[in-house]
Design a protein around this motif. Sequence first.
Motif, PDB file in Angstrom:
ATOM      1  N   PHE A 150       4.519  -4.044  -7.222  1.00  0.00           N
ATOM      2  CA  PHE A 150       4.706  -2.574  -7.792  1.00  0.00           C
ATOM      3  C   PHE A 150       5.402  -2.556  -9.204  1.00  0.00           C
ATOM      4  O   PHE A 150       5.420  -1.437  -9.815  1.00  0.00           O
ATOM      5  CB  PHE A 150       5.450  -1.791  -6.744  1.00  0.00           C
ATOM      6  CG  PHE A 150       4.757  -1.596  -5.504  1.00  0.00           C
ATOM      7  CD1 PHE A 150       3.806  -0.496  -5.465  1.00  0.00           C
ATOM      8  CD2 PHE A 150       4.993  -2.266  -4.422  1.00  0.00           C
ATOM      9  CE1 PHE A 150       3.021  -0.342  -4.388  1.00  0.00           C
ATOM     10  CE2 PHE A 150       4.448  -1.955  -2.986  1.00  0.00           C
ATOM     11  CZ  PHE A 150       3.435  -0.873  -3.175  1.00  0.00           C
ATOM     12  N   GLU A 151       6.392  -3.707  -9.409  1.00  0.00           N
ATOM     13  CA  GLU A 151       6.707  -3.544 -10.736  1.00  0.00           C
ATOM     14  C   GLU A 151       5.941  -4.335 -11.893  1.00  0.00           C
ATOM     15  O   GLU A 151       6.164  -4.393 -12.927  1.00  0.00           O
ATOM     16  CB  GLU A 151       8.090  -4.407 -10.602  1.00  0.00           C
ATOM     17  CG  GLU A 151       8.902  -4.436 -11.966  1.00  0.00           C
ATOM     18  CD  GLU A 151      10.422  -4.884 -11.798  1.00  0.00           C
ATOM     19  OE1 GLU A 151      11.122  -4.756 -12.666  1.00  0.00           O
ATOM     20  OE2 GLU A 151      10.678  -5.414 -10.813  1.00  0.00           O
ATOM     21  N   ALA A 205      11.338  -2.864  -4.176  1.00  0.00           N
ATOM     22  CA  ALA A 205      10.075  -1.765  -4.190  1.00  0.00           C
ATOM     23  C   ALA A 205       9.054  -2.072  -3.037  1.00  0.00           C
ATOM     24  O   ALA A 205       8.880  -0.901  -2.334  1.00  0.00           O
ATOM     25  CB  ALA A 205       9.473  -1.988  -5.561  1.00  0.00           C
ATOM     26  N   VAL A 217       8.525   0.576   0.176  1.00  0.00           N
ATOM     27  CA  VAL A 217       6.983   0.878   0.509  1.00  0.00           C
ATOM     28  C   VAL A 217       6.999   0.685   1.897  1.00  0.00           C
ATOM     29  O   VAL A 217       6.272   1.571   2.758  1.00  0.00           O
ATOM     30  CB  VAL A 217       6.045   0.519  -0.354  1.00  0.00           C
ATOM     31  CG1 VAL A 217       4.709   0.608   0.239  1.00  0.00           C
ATOM     32  CG2 VAL A 217       6.126   0.756  -1.658  1.00  0.00           C
ATOM     33  N   TYR A 266       3.764   4.536  -2.159  1.00  0.00           N
ATOM     34  CA  TYR A 266       2.793   3.619  -3.045  1.00  0.00           C
ATOM     35  C   TYR A 266       2.697   4.361  -4.340  1.00  0.00           C
ATOM     36  O   TYR A 266       2.469   3.689  -5.176  1.00  0.00           O
ATOM     37  CB  TYR A 266       1.447   3.251  -2.202  1.00  0.00           C
ATOM     38  CG  TYR A 266       0.410   2.841  -3.028  1.00  0.00           C
ATOM     39  CD1 TYR A 266       0.119   1.625  -3.061  1.00  0.00           C
ATOM     40  CD2 TYR A 266      -0.567   3.885  -3.186  1.00  0.00           C
ATOM     41  CE1 TYR A 266      -1.033   1.093  -3.924  1.00  0.00           C
ATOM     42  CE2 TYR A 266      -1.746   3.326  -4.006  1.00  0.00           C
ATOM     43  CZ  TYR A 266      -2.073   2.009  -4.502  1.00  0.00           C
ATOM     44  OH  TYR A 266      -3.214   1.712  -4.849  1.00  0.00           O
ATOM     45  N   MET A 293       5.770   4.726  -6.665  1.00  0.00           N
ATOM     46  CA  MET A 293       5.976   3.798  -7.190  1.00  0.00           C
ATOM     47  C   MET A 293       5.241   3.499  -8.536  1.00  0.00           C
ATOM     48  O   MET A 293       5.963   3.317  -9.627  1.00  0.00           O
ATOM     49  CB  MET A 293       5.792   2.484  -6.259  1.00  0.00           C
ATOM     50  CG  MET A 293       6.778   2.271  -5.165  1.00  0.00           C
ATOM     51  SD  MET A 293       8.632   1.935  -5.719  1.00  0.00           S
ATOM     52  CE  MET A 293       9.381   1.901  -4.276  1.00  0.00           C
ATOM     53  N   TYR A 294       4.081   3.712  -8.644  1.00  0.00           N
ATOM     54  CA  TYR A 294       3.270   3.426  -9.845  1.00  0.00           C
ATOM     55  C   TYR A 294       3.421   4.827 -10.887  1.00  0.00           C
ATOM     56  O   TYR A 294       3.563   4.439 -11.973  1.00  0.00           O
ATOM     57  CB  TYR A 294       1.958   3.339  -9.463  1.00  0.00           C
ATOM     58  CG  TYR A 294       1.300   1.941  -8.886  1.00  0.00           C
ATOM     59  CD1 TYR A 294       2.049   0.790  -9.454  1.00  0.00           C
ATOM     60  CD2 TYR A 294       0.554   1.765  -7.693  1.00  0.00           C
ATOM     61  CE1 TYR A 294       1.639  -0.246  -9.157  1.00  0.00           C
ATOM     62  CE2 TYR A 294       0.515   0.476  -7.490  1.00  0.00           C
ATOM     63  CZ  TYR A 294       0.830  -0.293  -7.986  1.00  0.00           C
ATOM     64  OH  TYR A 294       0.434  -1.840  -7.467  1.00  0.00           O
ATOM     65  N   GLN A 299       7.163   3.985 -12.329  1.00  0.00           N
ATOM     66  CA  GLN A 299       7.386   2.509 -12.794  1.00  0.00           C
ATOM     67  C   GLN A 299       8.175   2.550 -14.033  1.00  0.00           C
ATOM     68  O   GLN A 299       8.861   1.442 -14.138  1.00  0.00           O
ATOM     69  CB  GLN A 299       6.019   1.783 -12.647  1.00  0.00           C
ATOM     70  CG  GLN A 299       6.335   0.099 -12.929  1.00  0.00           C
ATOM     71  CD  GLN A 299       5.002  -0.635 -13.252  1.00  0.00           C
ATOM     72  OE1 GLN A 299       4.772  -0.654 -14.599  1.00  0.00           O
ATOM     73  NE2 GLN A 299       4.443  -1.279 -12.341  1.00  0.00           N
ATOM     74  N   PHE A 315      14.803   4.096  -5.159  1.00  0.00           N
ATOM     75  CA  PHE A 315      13.852   4.126  -4.296  1.00  0.00           C
ATOM     76  C   PHE A 315      14.256   4.815  -2.964  1.00  0.00           C
ATOM     77  O   PHE A 315      13.709   5.700  -2.241  1.00  0.00           O
ATOM     78  CB  PHE A 315      13.396   2.698  -3.674  1.00  0.00           C
ATOM     79  CG  PHE A 315      13.064   1.813  -4.723  1.00  0.00           C
ATOM     80  CD1 PHE A 315      12.449   2.362  -6.041  1.00  0.00           C
ATOM     81  CD2 PHE A 315      13.435   0.306  -4.749  1.00  0.00           C
ATOM     82  CE1 PHE A 315      11.983   1.174  -6.902  1.00  0.00           C
ATOM     83  CE2 PHE A 315      13.004  -0.259  -5.908  1.00  0.00           C
ATOM     84  CZ  PHE A 315      12.347   0.291  -6.937  1.00  0.00           C
TER      85      PHE A 315
END
Length: 228
Positions: free
Chosen positions: A78-79, A119, A123, A136, A139-140, A143, A157
């Motif tokens: 996710f990073e 992250a 999730v 999900y 996160m994007y 980012q 988070f």
Amino acid sequence: MNKNLTISLSILAVLTIVLTFAACTSFGSSSDPGADEASGPRPDSPPTASAELLVREDSRYLDDVEDAQVTVVEFLDFECEACRAQFPVMEQVREDYEGRIDFVVRYFPLPGHANSRPAASAVEAAAQQGALEEMYVRMYETQAEWGESREDRSGVFVGFAEDLGLDMDEFTAAMESDEVAARIQADFDDGVALGVQGTPTIFVNGVQTPSMPSYETLAALIDAELAE
């Protein structure tokens, strides 16, 4: 600004983008001299990955279709900025093939990203409360706000979980649990066993796609499998 300087700056910008994506497409070292190269299906009968390693009984599905002919599996971080760039493509695939394909996500947090494991833990903790897709996507979408930080951004988070209305005691306990850590590590270990070298790494019915596949590439692979 003279013409030569303009050209030099353009080349530098392109190199910067390439190096950013490269950070998400390889990790560690390998005794295999070709292991750090982007791997994809070979023109002559590409190998099919082990079904047992690709999808476990407890793997997380964003889309789970009864009797689906096609399963798309993505090992992701996710990073990773390359995963973020791939995200809209995967969402378009999910939308256009809704009801026809399974879509499975596997955690593959790269060692060079300080917040990739937190992250993934967030999730997974959200998934345990039925909010996998929501976290999900979050996160994007965010980012740029927390990625590439050397500081622990777990608090960010936790804030996402609050926004989603999750049970916070349950969420934080899960996020910090050995069980969740072990699950993420199991995904990572499966990826390594499959030869995954970085993220995103995507498989369509067990066949690894080229690195950073376009929508057209994925659609062609999926259509070919649906036609069989």
